[in-house]
Write a protein that holds these residues in place. Structure first.
Motif, PDB file in Angstrom:
ATOM      1  N   GLY A 117      34.460  42.905  37.332  1.00  0.00           N
ATOM      2  CA  GLY A 117      35.546  43.648  37.950  1.00  0.00           C
ATOM      3  C   GLY A 117      35.611  45.129  37.657  1.00  0.00           C
ATOM      4  O   GLY A 117      34.825  45.927  38.178  1.00  0.00           O
ATOM      5  N   HIS A 121      33.195  48.329  38.627  1.00  0.00           N
ATOM      6  CA  HIS A 121      33.749  49.415  39.449  1.00  0.00           C
ATOM      7  C   HIS A 121      33.481  50.764  38.784  1.00  0.00           C
ATOM      8  O   HIS A 121      33.044  51.725  39.431  1.00  0.00           O
ATOM      9  CB  HIS A 121      35.254  49.195  39.640  1.00  0.00           C
ATOM     10  CG  HIS A 121      35.882  50.127  40.627  1.00  0.00           C
ATOM     11  ND1 HIS A 121      36.131  51.455  40.333  1.00  0.00           N
ATOM     12  CD2 HIS A 121      36.318  49.934  41.901  1.00  0.00           C
ATOM     13  CE1 HIS A 121      36.690  52.037  41.376  1.00  0.00           C
ATOM     14  NE2 HIS A 121      36.803  51.144  42.344  1.00  0.00           N
ATOM     15  N   ASN A 161      32.249  39.395  42.433  1.00  0.00           N
ATOM     16  CA  ASN A 161      33.610  39.903  42.294  1.00  0.00           C
ATOM     17  C   ASN A 161      33.927  40.865  43.437  1.00  0.00           C
ATOM     18  O   ASN A 161      33.164  41.798  43.707  1.00  0.00           O
ATOM     19  CB  ASN A 161      33.746  40.605  40.938  1.00  0.00           C
ATOM     20  CG  ASN A 161      35.132  41.168  40.692  1.00  0.00           C
ATOM     21  OD1 ASN A 161      35.465  42.228  41.196  1.00  0.00           O
ATOM     22  ND2 ASN A 161      35.931  40.465  39.919  1.00  0.00           N
ATOM     23  N   ILE A 162      35.053  40.652  44.108  1.00  0.00           N
ATOM     24  CA  ILE A 162      35.384  41.448  45.297  1.00  0.00           C
ATOM     25  C   ILE A 162      35.600  42.915  44.948  1.00  0.00           C
ATOM     26  O   ILE A 162      35.232  43.810  45.714  1.00  0.00           O
ATOM     27  CB  ILE A 162      36.632  40.860  46.019  1.00  0.00           C
ATOM     28  CG1 ILE A 162      36.849  41.549  47.368  1.00  0.00           C
ATOM     29  CG2 ILE A 162      37.874  40.983  45.137  1.00  0.00           C
ATOM     30  CD1 ILE A 162      35.767  41.283  48.377  1.00  0.00           C
ATOM     31  N   GLN A 163      36.158  43.176  43.761  1.00  0.00           N
ATOM     32  CA  GLN A 163      36.357  44.559  43.342  1.00  0.00           C
ATOM     33  C   GLN A 163      35.019  45.268  43.141  1.00  0.00           C
ATOM     34  O   GLN A 163      34.865  46.438  43.509  1.00  0.00           O
ATOM     35  CB  GLN A 163      37.172  44.603  42.050  1.00  0.00           C
ATOM     36  CG  GLN A 163      37.615  46.004  41.637  1.00  0.00           C
ATOM     37  CD  GLN A 163      38.465  45.996  40.381  1.00  0.00           C
ATOM     38  OE1 GLN A 163      38.626  44.969  39.729  1.00  0.00           O
ATOM     39  NE2 GLN A 163      39.006  47.147  40.032  1.00  0.00           N
ATOM     40  N   GLN A 166      33.579  46.027  46.583  1.00  0.00           N
ATOM     41  CA  GLN A 166      34.241  47.190  47.181  1.00  0.00           C
ATOM     42  C   GLN A 166      33.685  48.490  46.615  1.00  0.00           C
ATOM     43  O   GLN A 166      33.412  49.450  47.354  1.00  0.00           O
ATOM     44  CB  GLN A 166      35.747  47.109  46.928  1.00  0.00           C
ATOM     45  CG  GLN A 166      36.452  45.983  47.656  1.00  0.00           C
ATOM     46  CD  GLN A 166      37.848  45.730  47.108  1.00  0.00           C
ATOM     47  OE1 GLN A 166      38.274  46.358  46.137  1.00  0.00           O
ATOM     48  NE2 GLN A 166      38.570  44.807  47.724  1.00  0.00           N
ATOM     49  N   ASN A 212      41.498  38.060  54.114  1.00  0.00           N
ATOM     50  CA  ASN A 212      42.511  38.489  53.154  1.00  0.00           C
ATOM     51  C   ASN A 212      42.431  40.004  52.960  1.00  0.00           C
ATOM     52  O   ASN A 212      41.425  40.639  53.320  1.00  0.00           O
ATOM     53  CB  ASN A 212      42.344  37.744  51.823  1.00  0.00           C
ATOM     54  CG  ASN A 212      40.990  38.014  51.171  1.00  0.00           C
ATOM     55  OD1 ASN A 212      40.568  39.159  51.023  1.00  0.00           O
ATOM     56  ND2 ASN A 212      40.290  36.952  50.793  1.00  0.00           N
ATOM     57  N   GLN A 214      41.850  41.949  50.434  1.00  0.00           N
ATOM     58  CA  GLN A 214      40.740  42.451  49.625  1.00  0.00           C
ATOM     59  C   GLN A 214      39.437  42.500  50.430  1.00  0.00           C
ATOM     60  O   GLN A 214      38.651  43.434  50.297  1.00  0.00           O
ATOM     61  CB  GLN A 214      40.561  41.570  48.387  1.00  0.00           C
ATOM     62  CG  GLN A 214      41.691  41.692  47.374  1.00  0.00           C
ATOM     63  CD  GLN A 214      41.836  43.097  46.842  1.00  0.00           C
ATOM     64  OE1 GLN A 214      40.847  43.756  46.525  1.00  0.00           O
ATOM     65  NE2 GLN A 214      43.065  43.580  46.744  1.00  0.00           N
ATOM     66  N   THR A 215      39.230  41.494  51.276  1.00  0.00           N
ATOM     67  CA  THR A 215      38.031  41.490  52.123  1.00  0.00           C
ATOM     68  C   THR A 215      38.119  42.588  53.174  1.00  0.00           C
ATOM     69  O   THR A 215      37.111  43.248  53.495  1.00  0.00           O
ATOM     70  CB  THR A 215      37.859  40.117  52.801  1.00  0.00           C
ATOM     71  OG1 THR A 215      37.759  39.100  51.801  1.00  0.00           O
ATOM     72  CG2 THR A 215      36.603  40.084  53.662  1.00  0.00           C
ATOM     73  N   LEU A 217      39.612  45.420  52.769  1.00  0.00           N
ATOM     74  CA  LEU A 217      39.306  46.670  52.063  1.00  0.00           C
ATOM     75  C   LEU A 217      37.799  46.830  51.881  1.00  0.00           C
ATOM     76  O   LEU A 217      37.262  47.939  52.018  1.00  0.00           O
ATOM     77  CB  LEU A 217      40.004  46.685  50.703  1.00  0.00           C
ATOM     78  CG  LEU A 217      39.746  47.920  49.824  1.00  0.00           C
ATOM     79  CD1 LEU A 217      40.121  49.197  50.558  1.00  0.00           C
ATOM     80  CD2 LEU A 217      40.513  47.800  48.511  1.00  0.00           C
ATOM     81  N   LEU A 218      37.104  45.737  51.588  1.00  0.00           N
ATOM     82  CA  LEU A 218      35.642  45.781  51.487  1.00  0.00           C
ATOM     83  C   LEU A 218      35.035  46.252  52.802  1.00  0.00           C
ATOM     84  O   LEU A 218      34.161  47.125  52.817  1.00  0.00           O
ATOM     85  CB  LEU A 218      35.105  44.394  51.126  1.00  0.00           C
ATOM     86  CG  LEU A 218      33.589  44.185  51.260  1.00  0.00           C
ATOM     87  CD1 LEU A 218      32.833  45.089  50.294  1.00  0.00           C
ATOM     88  CD2 LEU A 218      33.219  42.710  51.024  1.00  0.00           C
ATOM     89  N   ASN A 257      45.570  46.058  59.107  1.00  0.00           N
ATOM     90  CA  ASN A 257      45.557  46.953  57.956  1.00  0.00           C
ATOM     91  C   ASN A 257      45.498  48.408  58.410  1.00  0.00           C
ATOM     92  O   ASN A 257      44.591  48.803  59.147  1.00  0.00           O
ATOM     93  CB  ASN A 257      44.353  46.618  57.061  1.00  0.00           C
ATOM     94  CG  ASN A 257      44.351  47.408  55.777  1.00  0.00           C
ATOM     95  OD1 ASN A 257      44.016  48.586  55.767  1.00  0.00           O
ATOM     96  ND2 ASN A 257      44.715  46.758  54.684  1.00  0.00           N
TER      97      ASN A 257
END
Length: 428
Positions: A117, A121, A161-163, A166, A212, A214-215, A217-218, A257
């Motif tokens: 995470g 980042h 991890n999605i973060q 991103q 969702n 978070q996706t 935002l990716l 969004n």
């Protein structure tokens, strides 16, 4: 904008540089890099000793940070990455970093692979700052060749991890802009981004993908990085991309969004600008439906949306609509030290926004002192400005107050006359 691949020769710029703004910096507190020292008055012997000691102490801290990126504690590694990021964002460290670039790149790679995470980042962001410090040349190319496979693996790994994904979406774009030496590899990276943000397209039957936040935002980060690399594509590639993606990108304007809608709008404006630069006779088949959609977003009054989101969206889409309808851009002037730079195109805006995302408040300083960034924005070599000149240009608070008061009075009178004219026209 032209970008030449060359080996940097900035050994004169070192860690003694301090960040500052053009208005708020204390002149007496500035510590400029050695490449500016010839234009400055010579400090007394005691001052030189103090400055040299401070520089040695700062370098020692940087070495501790580099060593700490290999620590067993995730918290310690995170703190070390953040410390290096802060230093690179606010100082010119080329000489110090160049000798240690392999060590730092290995640490970044390790943190990306084994961290989680927030650590991933921070490592991805540090990679961008490392490339910005090294500039567009052999050193940054070596670093990027090490990190590019890691970035892509994380970016395209749906279980990662999605973060981290991103962060890799954003960092891969800027690192590619700075350090990629093969235009075909640039196109390949753009295709990686396309494989992500196209999943947010509203389908032809009108149904929307269920994603969702978070996706989303990716996908938004992937779109912005794709648009950044679009600024360095050849004319033939711009034509091919425009033909392929311009009919589909407006589907993203219907996304729930606000950040995705804004990113899509700015990308569309950028595509129109590049297409018209390539072909002055460029025409878009669905121009009127697109303008209607952009106009609705520029005047959006949906009650279920937050006021701040609506305000930002309207402002952006008014500019996007002007770009599509009239080919105009709302220019902006950036002031730094004694210099000015005008953001006068969507290409420059996307490039400036990308660098500022990583450099943050140190952007004005990098515009003044970073040779690579000055080259990107065609500002020429760093200017030599002595402290006496800076002091003479600094306006007192009282003088600013008088100027602002006079400007406010003149503006009020002008608006009053304009309002009177509108009343006369209405009554007539």
């Amino acid at each position: 904008m032209p970008r030449t691949k060359k080996r940097s020769s900035r050994g004169g710029q070192n860690v003694a540089v301090q960040p500052f703004s053009d208005e708020d910096a204390s002149i007496d507190g500035l510590s400029l890099c050695s490449s500016f020292s010839d234009a400055l008055s010579v400090a007394d012997e005691g001052g030189e000793v103090v400055e040299e000691a401070a520089q040695e102490d700062f370098q020692y801290k940087l070495k501790v940070y580099i060593d700490s990126t290999l620590d067993k504690s995730a918290k310690t590694r995170q703190g070390a990455l953040d410390g290096l990021k802060a230093a690179m964002a606010t100082r010119i460290l080329y000489e110090f970093i160049s000798d240690r670039r392999t060590t730092i790149a290995d640490s970044i790679e390790r943190c990306l692979k084994k961290g989680k995470g927030e650590e991933q980042h921070a490592a991805a962001s540090l990679a961008c700052l490392l490339c910005i410090q090294l500039g567009s040349g052999i050193e940054s190319e070596e670093v990027f060749k090490t990190l590019k496979p890691v970035f892509k693996n994380i970016l395209l790994d749906g279980s990662a991890n999605i973060q981290a994904r991103q962060a890799c979406a954003t960092s891969l774009g800027l690192c590619t802009l700075v350090a990629e030496d093969d235009i075909l590899d640039v196109y390949a990276t753009m295709e990686c981004f396309e494989s992500l943000f196209t999943r947010s397209y509203v389908r032809e039957d009108g149904s929307r993908p269920s994603l969702n936040p978070q996706t989303t935002l990716l996908h938004t980060n992937a779109l912005l990085s794709w648009a950044l690399l679009l600024t360095i594509c050849t004319s033939s590639q711009v034509k091919a991309i425009t033909h392929k993606h311009l009919p589909k990108l407006p589907r993203l304007l219907e996304n729930d969004n606000v950040h995705m809608r804004i990113a899509a709008g700015e990308t569309i404006a950028l595509l129109f600008e590049l297409a018209r630069d390539t072909d002055p006779e460029f025409e878009y088949e669905d121009w009127e439906p697109l303008c209607d959609k952009l106009n609705s977003l520029a005047t959006d009054c949906n009650k279920h949306r937050a006021k701040t989101d609506k305000r930002k969206q309207r402002s952006v889409f008014r500019d996007v609509l002007k770009a599509v309808e009239e080919g105009e851009f709302q220019s902006e002037t950036i002031r730094f030290s004694t210099e000015r730079m005008t953001i006068d195109s969507w290409v420059r805006k996307r490039t400036y926004d990308a660098f500022r995302e990583f450099v943050g408040s140190g952007m004005n300083y990098h515009l003044q002192a970073n040779e690579f960034i000055r080259d990107v924005f065609e500002l020429g070599p760093p200017m030599l400005v002595d402290s006496t000149t800076l002091k003479s240009m600094k306006v007192s608070r009282f003088e600013r107050h008088l100027y602002n008061a006079a400007a406010f009075k003149a503006r009020t009178k002008a608006r009053s006359k304009f309002r009177d004219k509108r009343v006369d026209v209405g009554e007539f």
